[in-house]
Every structure is written in structure tokens, then in C-alpha cells.
Design an enzyme around this catalytic site. Structure first.
Site, PDB file in Angstrom:
ATOM      1  N   THR A 136       0.821  -1.210   0.000  1.00  0.00           N
ATOM      2  CA  THR A 136       0.000   0.000   0.000  1.00  0.00           C
ATOM      3  C   THR A 136       0.854   1.259   0.000  1.00  0.00           C
ATOM      4  OG1 THR A 136      -1.546   1.247   1.377  1.00  0.00           O
ATOM      5  CG2 THR A 136      -0.096  -0.239   2.529  1.00  0.00           C
ATOM      6  N   ASP A 137       0.260   2.358  -0.488  1.00  0.00           N
ATOM      7  CA  ASP A 137       0.966   3.643  -0.415  1.00  0.00           C
ATOM      8  C   ASP A 137       1.027   4.177   1.024  1.00  0.00           C
ATOM      9  OD1 ASP A 137      -1.697   4.360  -0.077  1.00  0.00           O
ATOM     10  OD2 ASP A 137      -1.712   5.919  -1.627  1.00  0.00           O
ATOM     11  N   GLU A 138       0.234   3.577   1.929  1.00  0.00           N
ATOM     12  CA  GLU A 138       0.198   4.101   3.304  1.00  0.00           C
ATOM     13  C   GLU A 138       1.520   3.915   4.040  1.00  0.00           C
ATOM     14  OE1 GLU A 138      -3.273   3.396   5.620  1.00  0.00           O
ATOM     15  OE2 GLU A 138      -4.610   3.516   3.903  1.00  0.00           O
ATOM     16  N   TYR A 161      -2.062  -0.502  10.893  1.00  0.00           N
ATOM     17  CA  TYR A 161      -2.170  -1.162   9.582  1.00  0.00           C
ATOM     18  C   TYR A 161      -0.952  -0.849   8.715  1.00  0.00           C
ATOM     19  CZ  TYR A 161      -3.403  -1.637   4.643  1.00  0.00           C
ATOM     20  OH  TYR A 161      -3.374  -1.923   3.293  1.00  0.00           O
ATOM     21  N   LYS A 165       2.092  -3.256   7.279  1.00  0.00           N
ATOM     22  CA  LYS A 165       2.397  -3.439   5.848  1.00  0.00           C
ATOM     23  C   LYS A 165       3.854  -3.022   5.571  1.00  0.00           C
ATOM     24  CE  LYS A 165      -0.002  -4.583   2.898  1.00  0.00           C
ATOM     25  NZ  LYS A 165      -0.419  -5.920   2.364  1.00  0.00           N
TER      26      LYS A 165
HETATM   27  P1  NAD Z   1      -9.735  -7.374   1.837  1.00  0.00           P
HETATM   28  O1  NAD Z   1      -9.787  -7.097   3.312  1.00  0.00           O
HETATM   29  O2  NAD Z   1     -10.918  -7.118   1.003  1.00  0.00           O
HETATM   30  O3  NAD Z   1      -9.339  -8.907   1.612  1.00  0.00           O
HETATM   31  C1  NAD Z   1      -8.346  -9.548   2.365  1.00  0.00           C
HETATM   32  C2  NAD Z   1      -8.478 -11.049   2.118  1.00  0.00           C
HETATM   33  O4  NAD Z   1      -7.453 -11.697   2.884  1.00  0.00           O
HETATM   34  C3  NAD Z   1      -9.816 -11.637   2.587  1.00  0.00           C
HETATM   35  O5  NAD Z   1     -10.333 -12.517   1.618  1.00  0.00           O
HETATM   36  C4  NAD Z   1      -9.456 -12.381   3.866  1.00  0.00           C
HETATM   37  O6  NAD Z   1     -10.299 -13.504   4.123  1.00  0.00           O
HETATM   38  C5  NAD Z   1      -8.031 -12.795   3.581  1.00  0.00           C
HETATM   39  N1  NAD Z   1      -7.257 -12.997   4.819  1.00  0.00           N
HETATM   40  C6  NAD Z   1      -7.186 -12.172   5.882  1.00  0.00           C
HETATM   41  N2  NAD Z   1      -6.402 -12.714   6.822  1.00  0.00           N
HETATM   42  C7  NAD Z   1      -5.963 -13.905   6.331  1.00  0.00           C
HETATM   43  C8  NAD Z   1      -5.114 -14.922   6.839  1.00  0.00           C
HETATM   44  N3  NAD Z   1      -4.565 -14.826   8.057  1.00  0.00           N
HETATM   45  N4  NAD Z   1      -4.865 -15.990   6.071  1.00  0.00           N
HETATM   46  C9  NAD Z   1      -5.420 -16.112   4.826  1.00  0.00           C
HETATM   47  N5  NAD Z   1      -6.244 -15.177   4.310  1.00  0.00           N
HETATM   48  C10 NAD Z   1      -6.512 -14.096   5.056  1.00  0.00           C
HETATM   49  O7  NAD Z   1      -8.456  -6.592   1.324  1.00  0.00           O
HETATM   50  P2  NAD Z   1      -8.222  -5.819  -0.061  1.00  0.00           P
HETATM   51  O8  NAD Z   1      -8.741  -4.455   0.076  1.00  0.00           O
HETATM   52  O9  NAD Z   1      -8.638  -6.681  -1.164  1.00  0.00           O
HETATM   53  O10 NAD Z   1      -6.625  -5.727  -0.041  1.00  0.00           O
HETATM   54  C11 NAD Z   1      -5.834  -6.795  -0.544  1.00  0.00           C
HETATM   55  C12 NAD Z   1      -4.370  -6.435  -0.385  1.00  0.00           C
HETATM   56  O11 NAD Z   1      -4.085  -5.242  -1.101  1.00  0.00           O
HETATM   57  C13 NAD Z   1      -3.949  -6.192   1.048  1.00  0.00           C
HETATM   58  O12 NAD Z   1      -2.658  -6.715   1.222  1.00  0.00           O
HETATM   59  C14 NAD Z   1      -3.928  -4.679   1.166  1.00  0.00           C
HETATM   60  O13 NAD Z   1      -2.993  -4.251   2.135  1.00  0.00           O
HETATM   61  C15 NAD Z   1      -3.518  -4.281  -0.229  1.00  0.00           C
HETATM   62  N6  NAD Z   1      -3.993  -2.968  -0.689  1.00  0.00           N
HETATM   63  C16 NAD Z   1      -5.319  -2.630  -0.589  1.00  0.00           C
HETATM   64  C17 NAD Z   1      -5.754  -1.412  -1.091  1.00  0.00           C
HETATM   65  C18 NAD Z   1      -7.209  -0.988  -1.024  1.00  0.00           C
HETATM   66  O14 NAD Z   1      -7.516   0.152  -1.340  1.00  0.00           O
HETATM   67  N7  NAD Z   1      -8.133  -1.864  -0.645  1.00  0.00           N
HETATM   68  C19 NAD Z   1      -4.822  -0.524  -1.661  1.00  0.00           C
HETATM   69  C20 NAD Z   1      -3.484  -0.913  -1.729  1.00  0.00           C
HETATM   70  C21 NAD Z   1      -3.086  -2.135  -1.253  1.00  0.00           C
HETATM   71  O1  DAU Z   2      -4.160   3.995   0.362  1.00  0.00           O
HETATM   72  C1  DAU Z   2      -4.370   2.605   0.255  1.00  0.00           C
HETATM   73  C2  DAU Z   2      -5.233   2.140   1.398  1.00  0.00           C
HETATM   74  O2  DAU Z   2      -6.543   2.623   1.127  1.00  0.00           O
HETATM   75  C3  DAU Z   2      -5.253   0.625   1.564  1.00  0.00           C
HETATM   76  O3  DAU Z   2      -3.975   0.183   1.903  1.00  0.00           O
HETATM   77  C4  DAU Z   2      -6.250   0.212   2.653  1.00  0.00           C
HETATM   78  O4  DAU Z   2      -6.328  -1.208   2.719  1.00  0.00           O
HETATM   79  C5  DAU Z   2      -7.602   0.776   2.290  1.00  0.00           C
HETATM   80  O5  DAU Z   2      -8.521   0.477   3.325  1.00  0.00           O
HETATM   81  C6  DAU Z   2      -7.521   2.293   2.079  1.00  0.00           C
HETATM   82  O6  DAU Z   2      -7.264   2.968   3.326  1.00  0.00           O
HETATM   83  P1  DAU Z   2      -8.047   4.308   3.745  1.00  0.00           P
HETATM   84  O7  DAU Z   2      -7.997   4.426   5.207  1.00  0.00           O
HETATM   85  O8  DAU Z   2      -7.596   5.464   2.954  1.00  0.00           O
HETATM   86  O9  DAU Z   2      -9.541   3.897   3.224  1.00  0.00           O
HETATM   87  P2  DAU Z   2     -10.978   4.113   3.877  1.00  0.00           P
HETATM   88  O10 DAU Z   2     -11.971   3.734   2.840  1.00  0.00           O
HETATM   89  O11 DAU Z   2     -11.094   3.471   5.212  1.00  0.00           O
HETATM   90  O12 DAU Z   2     -11.046   5.683   4.093  1.00  0.00           O
HETATM   91  C7  DAU Z   2     -10.890   6.585   3.011  1.00  0.00           C
HETATM   92  C8  DAU Z   2     -10.967   7.990   3.582  1.00  0.00           C
HETATM   93  O13 DAU Z   2     -12.302   8.214   4.059  1.00  0.00           O
HETATM   94  C9  DAU Z   2     -10.055   8.219   4.783  1.00  0.00           C
HETATM   95  O14 DAU Z   2      -9.566   9.554   4.763  1.00  0.00           O
HETATM   96  C10 DAU Z   2     -10.979   8.046   5.984  1.00  0.00           C
HETATM   97  C11 DAU Z   2     -12.316   8.537   5.450  1.00  0.00           C
HETATM   98  N1  DAU Z   2     -13.501   7.885   6.062  1.00  0.00           N
HETATM   99  C12 DAU Z   2     -13.537   6.514   6.057  1.00  0.00           C
HETATM  100  C13 DAU Z   2     -14.601   5.854   6.634  1.00  0.00           C
HETATM  101  C14 DAU Z   2     -14.652   4.342   6.678  1.00  0.00           C
HETATM  102  C15 DAU Z   2     -14.535   8.642   6.568  1.00  0.00           C
HETATM  103  O15 DAU Z   2     -14.511   9.887   6.534  1.00  0.00           O
HETATM  104  N2  DAU Z   2     -15.597   7.987   7.140  1.00  0.00           N
HETATM  105  C16 DAU Z   2     -15.660   6.618   7.208  1.00  0.00           C
HETATM  106  O16 DAU Z   2     -16.657   6.086   7.766  1.00  0.00           O
END
Ligand code: NAD
Ligand code: DAU
Length: 355
Positions: A136-138, A161, A165
């Protein structure tokens, strides 16, 4: 990695949001690969995401936990995976604030267990092997009003988180340096699209608008994120997997920054249009609530390395992607209702103080 050779590929977290799109893309596009989807099916994992491909001959689902060392070692010995695309993780920042140890266990220890199992079977024969770590970019922390995260930006994570990562990224690199393990890492910005669990901003707010519930905007709403359509992320992963040199890192982003409050207002307008409600009615649901602890002000990605080196660029613009996303949730209300039932209701009450 060459596309033409047959391979056993392990994709972890393939029942989750991004993972399910990656699994589908690889199963459908590469019939010479056998795709093993390993997922613990936590609250975020859902096999309904993959119903359309579950009967393909080159697809196998394996239920299991990446932190279970004995189980993982046996799995690698049995299937001799040529490559791992590692997405399994605890992924929600808010949950990491209430349960940081789970994030350390899954995201750090789980990644190490996979790295170790991969090393144990291939350490004397790394040719044509690859560990792809999806991150992630975080990990870069937060930006002020200007600037972009580059691949060379120092890590500075702020949430449990992002710290977990960042730590997992470091271990991947360390295995590369220490054991010559071929790896790639991608650091992507916020994804949105079909099948995202409704705890994240966009699907949460779609769900709440549908149910006429308050839209909880954290703090003043002036936080900025870069948004990428999930299928464009899956395409970037495909491109990096096949075309990157070993031991590279790529930032992946949408060239698409939005302040939360502006995004929420756009979403409200689109929802009013699609639900044929008077324009402005969803906006009335906006409620400013207590800010997230340690809330990062701004994420913005410089994705020019993947654009220039691998010729990847987002194919879907934000208005179009948001529209497709809303349409998917409107056509899949049962999926949404199932995802937001059961234990999710307890989570929602604890997080937002209302049902
Ligand atoms: P998600 O939470 O939707 O899915 C995570 C999956 O991992 C689920 O299917 C869950 O059952 C599985 N999982 C969790 N713990 C596990 C374990 N101990 N063993 C096996 N499986 C397990 O997540 P996502 O949003 O699809 O993100 C996927 C990946 O991409 C993550 O590594 C996340 O850090 C990264 N990522 C997400 C975003 C985003 O915006 N969602 C952005 C950048 C990177
Ligand atoms: O940047 C990549 C990341 O983006 C991934 O690594 C994470 O897995 C993914 O969850 C996401 O993280 P964020 O924290 O940015 O996403 P989220 O959707 O939780 O929140 C987006 C923005 O919205 C953040 O500034 C928090 C705000 N927010 C979020 C929720 C859930 C609100 O204002 N209200 C809310 O209820």
C-alpha cells in the site's frame, strides 16, 4: 516471468476485494497457469466473489491461514508453487486501531511464514520463481498539501495497519537480499469497485445512502486520497508480474486525487440520479463525526515509473468507474445485505455508535 510456461501460482487473499479480481483475471487469461487461491475466509473473504470461475479446471480454492506455519509449509511442499502473489491481509485502518495485534500477526508474521516456506523449497533453484508482495501507499505516511509519493520516498507509517504493511515490505526485501529470493513489491493507492467490503468509504456510503442512514465523514472531510478502479489495479499486478525485472518496486495510482468531502458529494449526486431521488437528498445525510486517530492528511502517488517502464495506465476514469461501482452494488443488494449482516452489525455499532 514468462507467460508461456505452465506454472503453479499461489494467490493469497483471493476471496477478498482486490484478490478476487486478480484471481479472475489470471484464471481467465492464462489457461497454462494453475491458480491456487488461499484464503482464511475472514469477515472480508467471500467465495461468492468468485462464483463465475469456481468450476474452471485451472482453479483451486484452499481454505487456510497464512500464519499457520505447519499448514503453509506442507502446502508449499505439496504444490511446489512457482510464484506467489500475496494479497491476504487485514486491510482496514479503523480495525487496526482497535485490534493492532491481529494486524501484526496476519500482515507481518503471515507474510514471513509465506516467505520462509517459499525460501525452503526454492533456495537453491531461484530461476523463474517470484514472490510478488502487494502493498500500500500508506507505508510512506502522510503528505502535506503538495508532493507525491515516489518509490524512493522513505517509509514513515502512522497507523498499526500501515506499520504492519511497511514491516512486511521490509521482510520481503530482506529475503531478497539475504536469500537471493526474486521478489517484486507494488504500493498502490485507494482502490474502489465491485466486491469491496462495505466498511471502506465508498461502499459504506453507498450502503448507507440506500438505507437512508447518516454518512459519517471523519473530521472536517478535508483529507485527500488517490483513487484507482480495482480492475486497473489487477491489470497493473498482471503487468508487473509478467514484465518487471526482479527486485523492483512500483507505485501504482490513479492520477486521481479527491478530498473526501468532494468525493462524498459526487457520490451523493450520482446516487440521487440512479435512485431517482431529488438531487440533494443524499447530501443531507452527511454527518461530520469524530476524526480517525492518527488520520493521514493526504496520499498521492507518482505512478510514472510503472507508466514509463511497463506502459501501464489506468483505463477507467473516475466518473465512469464510480458509476460502474454504484451500478454493481445496486444490482447486488443481496451481496451487500449479506456482507453487512451478522458480526458486521456489532462492528458498525462499536465504530459509529449507531446501527
Ligand atoms: P480485503 O480485506 O478485502 O481482503 C483480504 C483477504 O485476505 C480476505 O479474503 C481475507 O479472508 C483474507 N485474509 C485475511 N487474513 C488472512 C489470513 N490470516 N490468512 C489467509 N487469508 C486471510 O483486502 P483488499 O482491500 O482486497 O486488499 C488486498 C491487499 O491489497 C492487502 O494486502 C492490502 O494491504 C492491499 N492494498 C489494498 C488497497 C485498497 O484500497 N483496498 C490498496 C493498496 C493495497
Ligand atoms: O491507500 C491505500 C489504502 O486505502 C489501503 O492500503 C487500505 O487497505 C484501504 O482500506 C484504504 O485505506 P483508507 O484508510 O484510505 O480507506 P478508507 O476507505 O477506510 O477511508 C478513506 C478515507 O475516508 C479516509 O480519509 C478516511 C475517510 N472515512 C472513512 C470511513 C470508513 C470517513 O470519513 N468515514 C468513514 O466512515
Amino acid at each position: 516471468m514468462s507467460e508461456t510456461e505452465a506454472k503453479n501460482i499461489l494467490i493469497t487473499g483471493g476471496a477478498g476485494f482486490i484478490g478476487s479480481h486478480v484471481v479472475r483475471r489470471f484464471v481467465k487469461n492464462y489457461s497454462n497457469y494453475h491458480i491456487f487461491n488461499l484464503d482464511a475466509l475472514t469477515y472480508a473473504g467471500n467465495l461468492e466473489n468468485l462464483i463465475d470461475i469456481e468450476s474452471y479446471d485451472n482453479y483451486t480454492f484452499l481454505k487456510g491461514n497464512i500464519s499457520d506455519e505447519d499448514f503453509i509449509n506442507k502446502l508449499f511442499l505439496k504444490y511446489k508453487f512457482d510464484a506467489v502473489i500475496h494479497l491476504a491481509a487485514e486491510s482496514h485502518v479503523d480495525r487496526s486501531i482497535t485490534d493492532p495485534l491481529l494486524f501484526a500477526k496476519t500482515n507481518i508474521l503471515g507474510t514471513m511464514v509465506l516467505l520462509n516456506a517459499f525460501k525452503n523449497i526454492w533456495q537453491d533453484a531461484w530461476s523463474n520463481k517470484l514472490f510478488f508482495h502487494v502493498s500500500t501507499d500508506e507505508v510512506y505516511g502522510t503528505l502535506g498539501d503538495v508532493g507525491l509519493f515516489k518509490e524512493t520516498t522513505p517509509y514513515d507509517p502512522n497507523s498499526p495497519y500501515s506499520a504492519s504493511k511497511a514491516s512486511s515490505d521490509h521482510f520481503v526485501r530482506a529475503y531478497g537480499e539475504t536469500y537471493d529470493m526474486p521478489y517484486v513489491i507494488s504500493n498502490c493507492s485507494n482502490n474502489y469497485g465491485e466486491n469491496q467490503f462495505p466498511e471502506k468509504l465508498i461502499p459504506l456510503f453507498i450502503n448507507n445512502i440506500l438505507n437512508n442512514k447518516p454518512l459519517p465523514v471523519y473530521g472536517d472531510g478535508n483529507y485527500t486520497r488517490d483513487w484507482l478502479y480495482v480492475q486497473d489495479h489487477a491489470c497493473a499486478i498482471d503487468s508487473i508480474f509478467h514484465n518487471s525485472e526482479n527486485n523492483e518496486t512500483y507505485n501504482v495510482g490513479g492520477f486521481n486525487e479527491w478530498k473526501n468531502i468532494d468525493l462524498v458529494k459526487l457520490l451523493c449526486k450520482k446516487m440521487d440520479e440512479k435512485l431517482s431521488r431529488p438531487i440533494g437528498s443524499s447530501e443531507e445525510l452527511i454527518t461530520y463525526v469524530k476524526d480517525r486517530a492518527g488520520h493521514d492528511l493526504r496520499y498521492a502517488i507518482d505512478a510514472n515509473k510503472i507508466k514509463n517502464d511497463l506502459n501501464w495506465y489506468p483505463s477507467v476514469n473516475f466518473e465512469e468507474g464510480l458509476s460502474k461501482t454504484i451500478d454493481w452494488y445496486l444490482s447486488n443488494k443481496e451481496w451487500l445485505d449479506n456482507a453487512s449482516s451478522g458480526k458486521y452489525k456489532d462492528y458498525y455499532l462499536a465504530q459509529y455508535g449507531n446501527k
